[in-house]
Design a protein around this motif. Structure first.
Motif, PDB file in Angstrom:
ATOM      1  N   SER A 186      31.731 -37.211  90.410  1.00  0.00           N
ATOM      2  CA  SER A 186      30.519 -36.579  89.892  1.00  0.00           C
ATOM      3  C   SER A 186      29.842 -37.461  88.844  1.00  0.00           C
ATOM      4  O   SER A 186      28.611 -37.622  88.832  1.00  0.00           O
ATOM      5  N   ASP A 189      28.159 -40.484  90.530  1.00  0.00           N
ATOM      6  CA  ASP A 189      26.889 -40.110  91.151  1.00  0.00           C
ATOM      7  C   ASP A 189      25.793 -39.983  90.096  1.00  0.00           C
ATOM      8  O   ASP A 189      24.654 -40.416  90.309  1.00  0.00           O
ATOM      9  N   LYS A 190      26.147 -39.385  88.957  1.00  0.00           N
ATOM     10  CA  LYS A 190      25.161 -39.205  87.873  1.00  0.00           C
ATOM     11  C   LYS A 190      24.702 -40.555  87.315  1.00  0.00           C
ATOM     12  O   LYS A 190      23.498 -40.801  87.153  1.00  0.00           O
TER      13      LYS A 190
END
Length: 336
Positions: A186, A189-190
Motif C-alpha cells: 500500500s 503504491d502511494k
C-alpha cells in the motif's frame, strides 16, 4: 520465489503447484500471477474454478479438473485450505477421497493446472499424500522474507509500478512502515503515485510520506531513550496520544520492544546469530537487526532495571488510580 515467478511470467507452467506457508500476501500474489498469465479475462469465466477443501470433497474438484477447458487451452483449478496436508485433523469438516487424488497426481491431464493452497506454517511430511504432492508439484513456501529478500521484494514491487527506488530509501521504508507485505504494498503504491512514472523514490520522499506503524513509533521512542534524549521521547509519546493511542497499549508495545532488545542481547551473548535469534523468537529478522543495534547501547543491568520499571507501570495501570498518561511520563523521566 523469484525463479517460480519468472517461469510463470514466461508462461512455463507445471501441471501441479503447492503454495504453502503463513505469508498470505505472497501466496495470493503467486496465485494472481498464475491467473493473470494463464487465462485471458474471457477465459476466466469458463476455465477458472476455486474450491475450499474445508467445505468441498477433493473428488468434486478433481471431476472439474478432469473436464476439458471451454473456449481455451487450459483450465485452472485452485484448491484452498488443503487441510489434509497437515496434522490438524480436528478442523476437517468433510471426508476426502485421497486415493483418487493420488491417482490424479500420478497422471495429471495436460490441459489443467491444479493449485493446492495450504496456509499453514508446517505440512505433515509423514503423510503419503504430502510426500507425493511435494515430489510432483512446483512447490512454493511462503515464509517471512529475510532482510535482503524483503528489500529486493520492495525494489521489485516498485519497479512494477514503473518507478525506481534507491536501496537506502527501500530500507528506510521497511524501517518506518514495518515488514507487513500488505502494508508495504500500500505504501509503495502511494509513493509511486506521488512520484510519478519513470521517476525515482528517494529517502527524502519516504521520510516525508511513508506512514509509521505504532510499533515503529515505539521503536523511535526507544531509540530516543537509548540515546538518553528523553525530551524527544516524550514528544513522540504525546504525538501518539494525539493519535488516540491508549497509554496501556503504548506501554504494552514499549514493554515488548524492550523485552525483544533484552532477549536479543542475551541470545547474542550465548553465540546465536541474528537469523537464529529471529527463528528462536519467531520474530522477523529485520526487527532483530534493529533490536541488536539498540541492545549494544544498553548494559544487561540497565535492561533488567527497565523491565522491572515497565512491570511496575503495568501493575500501576491495572490496579491504582494514578493517571495512566502520567505513569508512562514517570517511567520516561526515570530513564534519564
Amino acid at each position: 520465489m523469484i525463479d517460480l515467478w519468472k517461469k510463470i511470467e514466461q508462461k512455463v507452467f507445471s501441471p501441479l503447484y503447492l503454495l504453502y506457508g503463513i505469508e498470505s500476501y505472497l501466496i495470493n500474489e503467486t496465485k494472481q500471477k498464475l491467473v493473470n498469465n494463464m487465462l485471458t479475462e474471457e477465459e476466466m469465466d469458463f476455465n477458472l474454478s476455486t474450491y475450499d477443501l474445508e467445505e468441498v470433497p477433493i473428488e468434486v474438484a478433481l471431476e472439474d479438473a478432469e473436464t476439458f477447458p471451454f473456449m481455451g487451452e487450459k483450465r485452472l483449478v485452485i484448491l484452498q485450505n488443503a487441510i489434509f496436508l497437515t496434522s490438524e485433523k480436528g478442523k476437517q469438516k468433510v471426508e476426502h477421497n485421497l486415493l483418487k487424488l493420488e491417482e490424479y497426481i500420478q497422471n495429471p491431464p495436460d490441459y489443467t493446472i491444479l493449485v493446492f493452497i495450504a496456509p499453514y506454517e508446517k505440512l505433515d511430511e509423514r503423510k503419503k499424500i504430502t510426500k507425493l504432492i511435494k515430489k510432483n508439484a512446483s512447490v512454493f513456501e511462503a515464509k517471512k522474507l529475510k532482510d535482503a529478500e524483503l528489500k529486493s521484494w520492495v525494489i521489485g514491487k516498485v519497479k512494477l509500478n514503473g518507478v525506481t527506488i534507491d536501496e537506502d530509501a527501500a530500507e528506510l521504508l521497511i524501517t518506518l512502515s514495518g515488514t507487513n507485505l500488505m502494508m508495504l504494498s500500500s505504501e509503495i503504491d502511494k509513493l509511486s503515485l506521488f512520484i510519478g512514472e519513470n521517476n525515482k523514490i528517494d529517502k527524502a520522499t519516504v521520510e516525508r510520506l511513508a506512514s509509521r506503524t505504532l510499533e515503529q513509533n515505539i521503536f523511535s521512542l526507544v531509540d530516543k531513550v537509548v540515546h538518553r534524549n528523553i525530551s524527544d521521547a516524550l514528544r513522540i509519546y504525546y504525538d501518539l496520544l494525539k493519535q488516540n493511542e491508549e497509554p496501556i497499549k503504548i506501554l504494552s508495545i514499549l514493554a515488548n520492544q524492550f523485552r525483544l532488545v533484552y532477549q536479543t542481547k542475551e541470545l547474542s551473548r550465548r553465540g546465536y546469530g541474528q537469523q537464529q535469534i529471529a527463528s528462536h523468537l519467531k520474530v522477523h529478522p529485520f526487527r532483530i537487526k534493529l533490536a541488536a543495534g539498540q541492545a549494544q547501547l544498553f548494559s544487561e543491568e540497565e535492561l533488567k532495571r527497565i523491565m522491572h520499571l515497565l512491570a511496575k507501570c503495568d501493575y500501576q495501570m491495572k490496579t491504582s488510580s494514578l493517571d495512566k498518561v502520567m505513569i508512562i511520563e514517570m517511567f520516561l523521566f526515570q530513564l534519564k
